[in-house]
Scaffold this active site. Structure first.
Site, PDB file in Angstrom:
ATOM      1  N   ASP A  74       0.791  -1.221   0.000  1.00 35.17           N
ATOM      2  CA  ASP A  74       0.000   0.000   0.000  1.00 35.17           C
ATOM      3  C   ASP A  74       0.821   1.268   0.000  1.00 35.17           C
ATOM      4  OD1 ASP A  74      -2.614  -1.007  -0.159  1.00 35.17           O
ATOM      5  OD2 ASP A  74      -2.578  -1.563   1.959  1.00 35.17           O
ATOM      6  N   ASP A 127      -6.827  -4.838  -5.444  1.00 36.54           N
ATOM      7  CA  ASP A 127      -6.514  -3.437  -5.145  1.00 36.54           C
ATOM      8  C   ASP A 127      -5.111  -3.053  -5.607  1.00 36.54           C
ATOM      9  OD1 ASP A 127      -8.149  -4.950  -3.321  1.00 36.54           O
ATOM     10  OD2 ASP A 127      -8.322  -3.221  -2.005  1.00 36.54           O
TER      11      ASP A 127
END
Length: 422
Positions: free
Chosen positions: A142, A204
């Site tokens: 992330d 994602d």
């Protein structure tokens, strides 16, 4: 041998029945094909037939920031969500494991972009530079979400050239998680998610590789581009079902790259169609085509986009999972709509046919109109731009709330639309 012959009456009846059957099948097939096209081609109007008050939407975002920003003074935290029964942002620490920290400064950069107000640039700089040390994160994937909306927009929109080295370091940190035996960047650590024991990749992650593409064309190693492309190719091959919807989590064998499990973390079930997951795919493959100009990625982006559009309800904002959408009591996910609206504006400029250009543009405009409507707008209700997002209902939290990344992709869409109108 006895030969049997049909008389003309029998022949006529048989022929008529056959013809009727053929016509019936043809009509049925045509109806099915037409219905599918109608489901996919959400908008058939020309661009001039659809309107969206862009300036009003920008003004609303500006007004909401005027309310919210003076309340958000703790630089060690960032706004994450506004609960159903609250009006103000709940802030969480800017920790190395908190994937949402980059969206708030990213919103401020876009606010500066669409309004031209220096105070939003000043606030964006202040909120961006508090987590420079995150450039060395290698614990998870992330870092792309955390650094690119903040530092990337600071470089591109704010002209902060000193952010370049921070972004390059961040890209190398992300690339360190690439496993060539699997062909993807590893998303989570197993300590964070002990359900899976080996190499985990989530849909994602398609958004994080934008950082690698940026770095490769701004002084970074060419291998960063290759890693991003390989990740996109492997994900395209393994992460999508025959019906073009996506799984959330894939666990690979770390040594030979075999698929061990296909699961979900935030969807309704392992085999359900989590709406934001498909939204990440739509945005991710549109971005990959923009960066590579490889037509296979454009073709795939269109296919999964058309599937997403086909599944949408009338108001263009999906339920948190498409498999529960028929139940009106199930919560919506405005964040998925904002993500796809932003992606569709880009996609409408990339496709070749005028029909596809208008179809994707019109769908984006319909989504933005819906998000800006009283049903989803937070104006007069809370400090965010949007309401009614769902982060992880399957985990029991962030259900029917305002989410910081919904606001981020919404204002990004406004920025993209403003550039298109110019």
């Amino acid at each position: 041998m006895e030969h049997k012959f049909f008389n003309s009456s029998q022949f006529t009846k048989r022929t008529s029945l056959t013809a009727l059957l053929c016509v019936s099948l043809l009509v049925t097939n045509c109806k099915n094909e037409t219905k599918e096209k109608e489901d996919i081609a959400i908008a058939t109007e020309s661009k001039q037939d659809l309107t969206f008050d862009l300036q009003s939407a920008i003004d609303a975002c500006n007004s909401q920031l005027e309310i919210a920003v003076p309340k958000l003074t703790d630089l060690t935290k960032h706004p994450r969500l506004i609960g159903t029964d609250s009006t103000e942002w709940k802030e969480v620490p800017n920790g190395r494991l908190v994937w949402t920290s980059g969206f708030y400064p990213g919103i401020l950069w876009y606010a500066y972009d669409v309004t031209g107000k220096d105070k939003w640039k000043e606030e964006a700089i202040k909120r961006t530079e508090v987590f420079e040390d995150f450039k060395t994160i290698t614990e998870h994937h992330d870092i792309g979400f955390m650094m690119f909306p903040a530092y990337g927009n600071g470089y591109e929109i704010g002209g902060k050239e000193e952010y370049k080295d921070i972004l390059l370091t961040s890209a190398n940190s992300l690339a360190s998680r690439f496993n060539p035996k699997v062909g993807t960047i590893r998303s989570w650590s197993n300590k964070m998610h002990p359900r899976w024991q080996q190499h985990i990749t989530i849909i994602d992650n398609m958004l994080n590789i934008e950082l690698l593409f940026w770095a490769a064309k701004n002084g970074g190693d060419k291998k960063l581009y290759d890693i991003a492309v390989t990740h996109a190719e492997t994900t395209m091959k393994n992460h999508f079902r025959p019906d073009l919807t996506s799984w959330h989590v894939i666990e690979y064998d770390s040594i030979n790259g075999d698929i061990l499990n296909r699961h979900t973390k935030q969807g309704f079930s392992d085999d359900s169609r989590w709406s934001r997951g498909l939204a990440w795919g739509v945005y991710g493959y549109t971005m990959v085509y923009k960066e590579t100009k490889d037509k296979k990625f454009l073709d795939f982006a269109q296919k999964i986009t058309d599937k997403y559009l086909q599944l949408l309800p009338e108001d263009m904002v999906p339920a948190w999972d498409f498999d529960v959408q028929q139940d009106p009591k199930e919560e919506k996910d405005a964040s998925a709509a904002a993500i796809v609206a932003s992606a569709l504006l880009d996609l409408s400029t990339m496709v070749e046919s005028k029909e596809d250009q208008e179809r994707y543009y019109n769908a984006a405009i319909k989504m933005l109109n819906s998000l800006a409507s009283p049903k989803y707008s937070a104006v007069g209700k809370a400090d965010s731009f949007l309401l009614h997002s769902t982060g992880a209902k399957s985990l029991g939290h962030e259900i029917d709330v305002a989410l910081i990344y919904a606001d981020y992709y919404y204002i990004e869409a406004l920025s993209r639309l403003k550039k298109m109108q110019k």
